[in-house]
Structures are given as structure tokens and as C-alpha cells.
Write a protein that holds these residues in place. Structure first.
Motif: not given
Ligand code: FES
Ligand code: FE2
Length: 361
Positions: A205-207, A211-213, A216-218, A321-323
Motif C-alpha cells: 500500500e506504501n506505493g 502523502a507519506h513520501f 516519512i521520506h522527506g 524509514q518505512d520499516k
């Protein structure tokens, strides 16, 4: 140490940075693999009770030589996999029908067949029958016919793939071959490995979670994505500004899937890279993950090699980061979605077809 630090230093520091900041070298590798001391049960986290069916990459082709048998555990099952002297790979359920020995531990490849270590019964890995009981006058009739589960396996993209279906239905599609994996001008895989203590679906689902990019990933801006759902999953082309030592670069990330077990991503912009993402469920709350990177040799070994390596480090850092989230995330069956979110309900609808209990008959 300039370059890697600089390329990692996105603005502002992402929230999970406090978890990851102090992890370096072997500590980081250990953290990627270690089992958390305590975690809630899969039921408490509402993780799916079944595994989605499809082709999954379970072992690198070069990890299994002819004449060798190995134990594997995936999909909460014990398996024995071997390569016969003819070069072909076979896989069966690990437990012998005689007295239950695990044939992946101490079994012996005999020609193209597998002998149990306990009393040397010999199995044909394609027919799933016993072909020899060396100390008996006759083979019991129950094992002269198919008596053990055999698994469909193929080799592609430098990997051995198994077809998983909970009801043992035959493969419904083929593994897609990536030309780069057969191209001598592309590098050997650089492999990075993780155990994720969560479900494959949450990871997938991450892909589509746009919004999480940023958080979480900056990534400097929300990425602009063209996402398309198709028969065997989803593909997307994501364009994002990437912070580099030379300033912002227009990067492009194109990912695609074939069922829940085959996914790959091509990166262009900073450097050209194919990522073969090999994610296989072990338990309801455990996914074994290996990211395999290959790049054009000319690029990897040329003056831009440092930048290419920095990019791989950066992709792995994104996984780290996702982990932090995946390891503890529950499955929220009725999520509250807002207008800035990616198409998460659409993703779930598309993904559900790979659960045997939900798929149309
Ligand atoms: S347990 Fe396998 S041959 Fe006896
Ligand atoms: Fe992510």
C-alpha cells in the motif's frame, strides 16, 4: 563524508530520523534483520489471515547448486527445495510421509530426486510420489500415487520463483522477465535484506500512499504521480524533485507489479537503476525482503558511480524509514481518508483479488 551525508540531508529531517540516526554499519544491518523483543499478535493487529496468491522470488538461482537440497520456510510452511543433476529446481512440502522427517535438513539429492535423511525413501519432486524404499520389498501403495504437495517453481531474473496458492490451484500468469537481468552490460545484483514484522499488503500500500513520501521520506515536494491499476496490480510513474549535492534534480520512479509477489522499479534522473523487489511472506506478521539493484556497468564503474551508490543507499534508507512504521502497523480495515491521500481504497479493491477467499471463483 560529504556526499552520502549531503544527499541524505533532506529538509526537514523526517520524523523517524530519531529512530534511525544513530544506526551505522553493522548496527544498521542487525537492526534490519532483528526480531523485535515484543510485538502484539497478528490478530490484535488485524493482519490478513491468508496470504495473497501469486509468484514469489524465494531463492537466488546461484544460491542453489545442482545436487543440493535446502530447507525454506515461507507462507507459514516448511519446504524442501533442490536442484537435480539435470539443473531443474523442484520443491515439495518438507515433511516426509513415512515418519515425518524434515527433508530439507540432511536430505540428499539422488539424480533428480530427493532422498529423505531418516530412512532414505526417495521422492519424485514433479509427480509427488515415492519411487524407492531401499529396505522394503514393495513400496506402500499410498505413496506410489501422489502423496506430497509439489510446488510450481520457475527461474527468471536470476531468481527461483514459487507459485503460491492456498488451494494448490495452478499458476494463473507467468513471471515477467526483465531484460536488464539477462544483459551482461548490467551489474551483478547488489542485495540488501530486511525482515519486516508486518503484512505484505501494508507494505504494498506504501506505493500508492502519496502523502507519506514527504513526511516519512522527506521528499522535497509531494510527488506528482500517474497511477494506473491493471489486471495484475498497479503501476505508477512518479516524478519528484530529489535533493542532491548539485541541487534539486528531476527524478522519475516507475514501478509496476505482476501479482502481489513480483514488483520492480526503474529509477531515472540521478542514475539509471533497476530495483527487483523480492518480498515473500514467512508468517502473517513477517515478510522476508531483499532489494536487488542492478545498474549499467558503464555507469556504476564510471565517474558517476559514487552518485549511483548514494542513490542505492538512499532507496534503502527509505525502506528503513518505512520499516519503522510497518513493523508495528495494524491493518486498518476502515481507514479515515482525506483528500490529499493517494487512492488507498482503490488499491485495496484491486489487491483483494489475490486473496483466494475474496477472488471470484
Ligand atoms: S521419515 Fe522419511 S524415510 Fe522415514
Ligand atoms: Fe515509503
Amino acid at each position: 563524508m560529504g556526499q552520502a551525508e549531503t544527499i541524505d540531508a533532506r529538509v526537514p529531517p523526517v520524523a523517524v530520523w530519531q529512530v534511525l540516526a544513530k544506526l551505522r554499519g553493522q548496527d544498521l544491518i542487525d537492526w534490519r534483520l532483528a526480531e523485535p523483543a515484543q510485538r502484539p499478535s497478528p490478530d490484535e493487529r488485524d493482519l490478513p489471515s491468508e496470504f495473497p496468491f501469486g509468484w514469489y522470488p524465494i531463492l537466488l538461482s546461484n544460491e542453489l547448486e545442482a545436487g543440493v537440497v535446502k530447507p525454506l520456510r515461507y507462507f507459514a510452511q516448511e519446504l524442501a527445495i533442490w536442484r537435480g543433476m539435470d539443473g531443474a529446481v523442484r520443491m515439495v512440502d518438507a515433511y516426509c510421509k513415512h515418519l515425518g522427517a524434515h527433508m530439507g535438513h540432511g536430505g540428499q539429492v539422488d539424480g533428480n530426486e530427493l532422498r529423505c535423511p531418516f530412512h532414505a525413501w526417495r521422492y519424485d519432486g514433479e509427480a509427488g510420489v515415492v519411487t524407492d524404499v531401499p529396505y522394503a520389498k514393495r513400496i506402500p501403495p499410498q505413496v506410489k500415487r501422489k502423496c506430497i504437495r509439489t510446488w510450481h517453481v520457475v527461474e527468471a531474473n536470476r531468481w527461483i520463483w514459487m507459485w503460491y496458492h492456498p488451494h494448490d490451484l495452478p499458476p494463473q500468469w507467468e513471471v515477467l522477465e526483465h531484460p536488464e537481468c539477462a544483459d551482461p552490460d548490467w551489474t551483478e545484483f547488489e542485495i540488501h535484506e530486511w525482515n519486516v514484522w508486518g503484512s505484505l499488503q501494508n507494505m504494498a500500500e506504501n506505493g500508492v500512499d502519496f502523502a507519506h513520501f514527504k513526511y516519512i521520506h522527506g521528499t522535497a515536494t509531494f510527488p506528482e504521480a500517474e497511477l494506473e491499476f491493471h489486471e495484475l496490480g498497479r503501476k505508477a510513474v512518479i516524478r519528484a524533485k530529489m535533493g542532491t549535492p548539485m541541487g534539486e534534480v528531476d527524478g522519475q520512479i516507475a514501478f509496476d507489479t505482476r501479482g502481489p509477489g513480483q514488483s520492480w522499479t526503474r529509477f531515472t534522473g540521478i542514475s539509471e537503476t533497476l530495483l527487483v523487489a523480492c518480498l515473500v511472506p514467512v508468517e502473517r506478521d513477517h515478510v522476508h525482503a531483499r532489494f536487488c539493484f542492478t545498474q549499467p556497468k558503464a555507469q556504476a564503474e564510471g565517474p558517476m558511480g559514487g552518485l549511483a551508490r548514494a542513490m542505492i543507499r538512499d532507496i534503502c534508507k527509505q525502506f528503513d524509514q518505512d520499516k519503522v512504521v510497518w513493523d508495528r502497523q495494524k491493518f486498518e480495515a476502515n481507514p479515515i481518508i482525506c483528500d490529499g491521500d493517494g487512492p488507498i481504497p482503490r488499491f485495496r479493491q484491486n489487491y483483494a483479488k489475490f486473496y483466494a477467499s475474496e477472488a471470484p471463483a
